[in-house]
Design a protein around this motif. Structure first.
Motif, PDB file in Angstrom:
ATOM      1  N   GLN A   1      -2.791 -11.177  28.355  1.00  0.00           N
ATOM      2  CA  GLN A   1      -2.693 -11.823  29.579  1.00  0.00           C
ATOM      3  C   GLN A   1      -4.524 -12.912  29.168  1.00  0.00           C
ATOM      4  O   GLN A   1      -4.463 -14.082  29.105  1.00  0.00           O
ATOM      5  CB  GLN A   1      -3.178 -11.466  31.157  1.00  0.00           C
ATOM      6  N   ARG A   2      -4.982 -12.601  28.633  1.00  0.00           N
ATOM      7  CA  ARG A   2      -6.754 -12.843  27.827  1.00  0.00           C
ATOM      8  C   ARG A   2      -6.927 -12.572  26.224  1.00  0.00           C
ATOM      9  O   ARG A   2      -7.409 -11.525  26.011  1.00  0.00           O
ATOM     10  CB  ARG A   2      -7.347 -12.504  28.691  1.00  0.00           C
ATOM     11  N   VAL A   3      -6.537 -13.304  25.939  1.00  0.00           N
ATOM     12  CA  VAL A   3      -7.062 -13.701  24.417  1.00  0.00           C
ATOM     13  C   VAL A   3      -8.015 -14.841  24.060  1.00  0.00           C
ATOM     14  O   VAL A   3      -7.261 -15.974  24.353  1.00  0.00           O
ATOM     15  CB  VAL A   3      -6.524 -13.651  23.212  1.00  0.00           C
ATOM     16  N   PRO A   4      -9.223 -14.704  23.395  1.00  0.00           N
ATOM     17  CA  PRO A   4      -9.856 -13.308  22.667  1.00  0.00           C
ATOM     18  C   PRO A   4      -9.933 -12.204  23.790  1.00  0.00           C
ATOM     19  O   PRO A   4     -10.053 -12.767  24.640  1.00  0.00           O
ATOM     20  CB  PRO A   4     -10.956 -13.769  21.521  1.00  0.00           C
ATOM     21  N   ALA A   5     -10.272 -11.406  23.488  1.00  0.00           N
ATOM     22  CA  ALA A   5     -10.919 -10.026  24.104  1.00  0.00           C
ATOM     23  C   ALA A   5     -11.946  -9.333  22.997  1.00  0.00           C
ATOM     24  O   ALA A   5     -11.884  -9.328  22.264  1.00  0.00           O
ATOM     25  CB  ALA A   5      -9.163  -9.735  24.590  1.00  0.00           C
ATOM     26  N   VAL A   6     -12.634  -8.487  24.042  1.00  0.00           N
ATOM     27  CA  VAL A   6     -12.706  -7.418  23.484  1.00  0.00           C
ATOM     28  C   VAL A   6     -13.221  -5.895  24.373  1.00  0.00           C
ATOM     29  O   VAL A   6     -12.879  -6.168  25.669  1.00  0.00           O
ATOM     30  CB  VAL A   6     -14.786  -7.440  23.015  1.00  0.00           C
ATOM     31  N   ILE A   7     -12.548  -4.479  23.561  1.00  0.00           N
ATOM     32  CA  ILE A   7     -11.613  -3.533  24.581  1.00  0.00           C
ATOM     33  C   ILE A   7     -13.738  -2.910  23.756  1.00  0.00           C
ATOM     34  O   ILE A   7     -13.418  -2.585  22.825  1.00  0.00           O
ATOM     35  CB  ILE A   7     -11.152  -2.844  23.973  1.00  0.00           C
ATOM     36  N   VAL A   8     -14.851  -2.668  25.238  1.00  0.00           N
ATOM     37  CA  VAL A   8     -15.684  -2.157  25.227  1.00  0.00           C
ATOM     38  C   VAL A   8     -15.270  -0.401  25.668  1.00  0.00           C
ATOM     39  O   VAL A   8     -15.077  -0.318  26.300  1.00  0.00           O
ATOM     40  CB  VAL A   8     -16.630  -2.661  26.685  1.00  0.00           C
ATOM     41  N   HIS A   9     -15.767   0.627  24.747  1.00  0.00           N
ATOM     42  CA  HIS A   9     -15.422   2.289  25.272  1.00  0.00           C
ATOM     43  C   HIS A   9     -16.822   2.658  24.829  1.00  0.00           C
ATOM     44  O   HIS A   9     -17.476   1.965  24.606  1.00  0.00           O
ATOM     45  CB  HIS A   9     -14.190   2.417  25.318  1.00  0.00           C
ATOM     46  N   GLY A  10     -17.163   3.874  25.295  1.00  0.00           N
ATOM     47  CA  GLY A  10     -17.977   5.177  24.990  1.00  0.00           C
ATOM     48  C   GLY A  10     -18.208   5.822  24.129  1.00  0.00           C
ATOM     49  O   GLY A  10     -18.322   6.223  23.085  1.00  0.00           O
ATOM     50  N   ALA A  11     -16.662   5.623  22.854  1.00  0.00           N
ATOM     51  CA  ALA A  11     -16.791   5.818  21.703  1.00  0.00           C
ATOM     52  C   ALA A  11     -16.694   7.316  21.404  1.00  0.00           C
ATOM     53  O   ALA A  11     -17.252   7.918  20.329  1.00  0.00           O
ATOM     54  CB  ALA A  11     -18.095   5.355  21.293  1.00  0.00           C
ATOM     55  N   CYS A  12     -15.966   7.934  22.310  1.00  0.00           N
ATOM     56  CA  CYS A  12     -15.931   9.925  22.356  1.00  0.00           C
ATOM     57  C   CYS A  12     -15.050   9.715  21.696  1.00  0.00           C
ATOM     58  O   CYS A  12     -14.008   9.270  21.903  1.00  0.00           O
ATOM     59  CB  CYS A  12     -15.918   9.767  24.313  1.00  0.00           C
ATOM     60  N   PRO A  13     -14.600  11.429  20.892  1.00  0.00           N
ATOM     61  CA  PRO A  13     -13.558  10.694  19.901  1.00  0.00           C
ATOM     62  C   PRO A  13     -12.807  11.729  20.444  1.00  0.00           C
ATOM     63  O   PRO A  13     -11.428  11.275  19.613  1.00  0.00           O
ATOM     64  CB  PRO A  13     -14.336  11.949  18.792  1.00  0.00           C
TER      65      PRO A  13
END
Length: 106
Positions: A30-42
């Motif tokens: 639906q929306r590009v460009p995009a950034v996926i933000v996350h907590g970096a848990c393995p």
């Protein structure tokens, strides 16, 4: 154009990778460009979001913003590190938040 920020958060035990993939794919298309933000848990939802970016990000113009928790800032285990990290991610802003809560155990 400012990237569409998608915050992905959830249980480190989240088992349903197909669900994470489908939700991120729907949001990104639906929306590009995009950034996926996350907590970096393995493990869990964070790891699944990171994997989605590795598999599709370059092709679709999606980048990743990782926010690992600082579990031992002074050498001692800080059990509130994940809560502080989550608050920091929220404070940075998001256009969409996709959350995967822990499943209840019987």
């Amino acid at each position: 154009m400012k990237p569409y920020r998608i915050l992905v958060t959830g249980s480190r035990d989240w088992p349903d990778m197909d669900c994470v993939y489908a939700n991120i794919s729907t949001a990104v298309f639906q929306r590009v460009p995009a950034v996926i933000v996350h907590g970096a848990c393995p493990t869990g939802a964070d790891a699944q979001a990171a994997w989605w970016v590795r598999m599709h990000g370059q092709t679709l113009g999606v980048t990743e913003e990782r926010h690992p928790a600082n579990w031992r800032p002074d050498g001692k285990l800080d059990r509130s590190a994940d809560f502080r990290r989550n608050a920091e991610m929220v404070a940075l802003g998001a256009d969409l938040c996709i959350a995967y809560p822990a499943k209840e155990t019987p």
